[in-house]
Every structure is written in structure tokens, then in C-alpha cells.
Design a protein around this motif. Sequence first.
Motif, PDB file in Angstrom:
ATOM      1  N   ARG A 107      42.683  37.209  48.825  1.00 23.60           N
ATOM      2  CA  ARG A 107      43.773  37.687  48.081  1.00 23.60           C
ATOM      3  C   ARG A 107      44.749  36.640  47.942  1.00 23.60           C
ATOM      4  O   ARG A 107      45.444  36.420  46.901  1.00 23.60           O
ATOM      5  N   ASP A 123      44.527  42.183  41.560  1.00 25.73           N
ATOM      6  CA  ASP A 123      43.637  43.324  42.059  1.00 25.73           C
ATOM      7  C   ASP A 123      42.516  43.629  41.348  1.00 25.73           C
ATOM      8  O   ASP A 123      41.353  43.689  41.572  1.00 25.73           O
ATOM      9  N   LEU A 126      39.606  41.197  41.837  1.00 27.07           N
ATOM     10  CA  LEU A 126      38.830  41.500  43.056  1.00 27.07           C
ATOM     11  C   LEU A 126      38.092  42.410  42.844  1.00 27.07           C
ATOM     12  O   LEU A 126      36.759  42.210  43.429  1.00 27.07           O
ATOM     13  N   ASP A 127      38.152  43.401  42.021  1.00 27.52           N
ATOM     14  CA  ASP A 127      37.308  44.497  41.692  1.00 27.52           C
ATOM     15  C   ASP A 127      36.122  43.998  40.780  1.00 27.52           C
ATOM     16  O   ASP A 127      35.018  44.326  41.083  1.00 27.52           O
ATOM     17  N   ARG A 132      36.640  43.224  46.644  1.00 25.54           N
ATOM     18  CA  ARG A 132      37.827  44.021  47.074  1.00 25.54           C
ATOM     19  C   ARG A 132      37.596  44.217  48.597  1.00 25.54           C
ATOM     20  O   ARG A 132      38.716  44.173  49.311  1.00 25.54           O
ATOM     21  N   GLU A 133      36.555  44.522  49.102  1.00 21.95           N
ATOM     22  CA  GLU A 133      36.173  44.728  50.679  1.00 21.95           C
ATOM     23  C   GLU A 133      36.480  43.617  51.341  1.00 21.95           C
ATOM     24  O   GLU A 133      36.538  43.531  52.619  1.00 21.95           O
ATOM     25  N   ALA A 135      38.829  41.167  50.409  1.00 19.38           N
ATOM     26  CA  ALA A 135      40.355  40.642  49.981  1.00 19.38           C
ATOM     27  C   ALA A 135      40.940  40.293  51.203  1.00 19.38           C
ATOM     28  O   ALA A 135      41.615  39.222  51.045  1.00 19.38           O
ATOM     29  N   ASP A 136      40.821  40.594  52.331  1.00 13.61           N
ATOM     30  CA  ASP A 136      41.900  40.270  53.527  1.00 13.61           C
ATOM     31  C   ASP A 136      41.024  39.586  54.671  1.00 13.61           C
ATOM     32  O   ASP A 136      41.577  39.288  55.572  1.00 13.61           O
TER      33      ASP A 136
END
Length: 307
Positions: A107, A123, A126-127, A132-133, A135-136
Amino acid sequence: MSVACATFAPTVDAIWANGVSKRYRTGTLALDGVSFAIPEGTRACLLGPNGAGKSTLIRLLEGALRPTAGEVFLLGERADDPGYTAARRRTGIVPQGPGMYRDVTAREHLELARTLYGRGDVDATLDAFGLREHADKVLEALSGGFRRRLVLATALLAEPDVLLLDEPTVGLDPVAQHDVRALLRTAMAGRTALLCTHDLREAEELSEDVVILRGGRVLVHEPLATLRARARPRIRLAAADGERLAGALRARGLEPAADGDGLLVPGDAQRDAPALLRALLAGGVDVYECRPVAPTLEQLFLEAVRA
């Protein structure tokens, strides 16, 4: 965000090299008077043997290098002109190396790119790229395939008009290559794209124009369809007894080339195949396949660079 396709009238050369030469301080002449133009909306591949000057040309277009002679343009802006910065912001780049800060998260990497480009939906991106999973997660913790996804996501974040892709699937396992190539197929559609790759199957799948460099010069620049139309036609034959088929073809003055479980011979399918098939069957060769074969980009490339 979807991996959206840019739309515009293909009337302008989005990428243009005009008499470009590049000599490094070591004395190596990487490019020698290279000229070609890629119109807006065209998907082109940049091919050539090692040392042909492909990566140097990509780096010149990126603004990472300056030419020794000649000019390079992006979206009508010369690399040294004030408007080049704006054109560069409309260009997404996938470098050969990851070029990432490995201690930042996915992210954070996208947010940095959004700051630099001045636009983009982190966002949604990422999708769109299945991140998304992740991102961090810091980039050091991502697999090679997901790092390449992130590089491509970063290049597409600002919805660019032009894509410069330098070996985008290099070093990936077959599954990751398949996944990234599918993303590339969608991302390149409707955009101007210059794909630098050694993977000729990838180039054939994703491109419509071909630029081949050899020794720092442009050897070929044509649509793939034109190259195929001008290539020597071939016929593919297969029989239950491959050795007998090969012998029968040689007896007719045709030197076959292996093609999987079949053989390739030069000849026009419409003109030559009926008589050839009748003769083989009459000679007791149990032929179960006889069809025209379009040359692959690999065959066209090898014929060009070995000429």
C-alpha cells in the motif's frame, strides 16, 4: 478500479526515436542511428539478441539516459523539452528489475506512486491486481510473482496512455508468468505499449508490431501480420511412421524440419499440398495430417537475425 483501457484516435506517434545513438563512457556503442515510430494505440514488441541495445533504448525513453546523438520523444515531447515531464507522468513503466523499497508495504509503495503521478486510486488498484490481502505486507515478504504484480499495478495506477515494459515476466515461475501475462494482456489493450522481451511467445501473444534490433540498429520494423505474409509458406505433415514420411519427403527433394510429432516442409498449401498428399498416400505413407502452418514469431525472428 478495473485495468482500464485508454481510448484515443491513433493519429500521433506516441513513441518516436529519431536517429538515436548512444555511446557509453567505456566506448561501447549501444545504439547506432536508431529511428522508428510507434503510433498511439499500437502494441509493439522490441526484440533482439543480447547486446542489441534494447534496454538502452527503453532507458532513453524513460529519461534515465540521454542519447549521444539524435532525439527520443514521448507523446510528442522531446526528452529534453519542458513538456516531457508531463508526458512522462502519462507513461507507466515496468522495469526489468523490481526497483522497490523492500521495507515498505504494498500500500505504501502505491501511495508513493500516487504522490509522484498526482492521481490514482490505491484501493481500487489493490483490488484490480489481486493485492488486497497483501496490502500491508512489506515487499520483502512478497513472492516474486506478487512483486511483479505490484510493479505492474504501480505502472497502471495513474491510468497512463503509454506503457514501457522491460522484461515484465523475467524470472517468474510458469504459474506467475501466466498470471502476470493475463494482467498485461488487459492492461495493454487500447494503449500504446512497447514490450521489451526475450520471450518470443510472450511477444507474439501480446504485440501486433515488431521492432527487431541487431548491433544497435533497427533490422526490422513492421506489423507482425506483414512479416507473416511475406514469410516462406510451410506445410505440416504427420504420419503413423514418421521416419518413412521423412524418407518419402526427401525422395521428392523436400528437406523436412521437425515440428513436435510432425514435419514441416516448404510449400504453398493450396498449390502444393493436394499433389504432395496424393503422392505420399499412393506411396503407402499413412499420412493423417496435412495442413498449412503460419510461421511463429520465433521463426521470423531467427530468420531475420541470421540473415
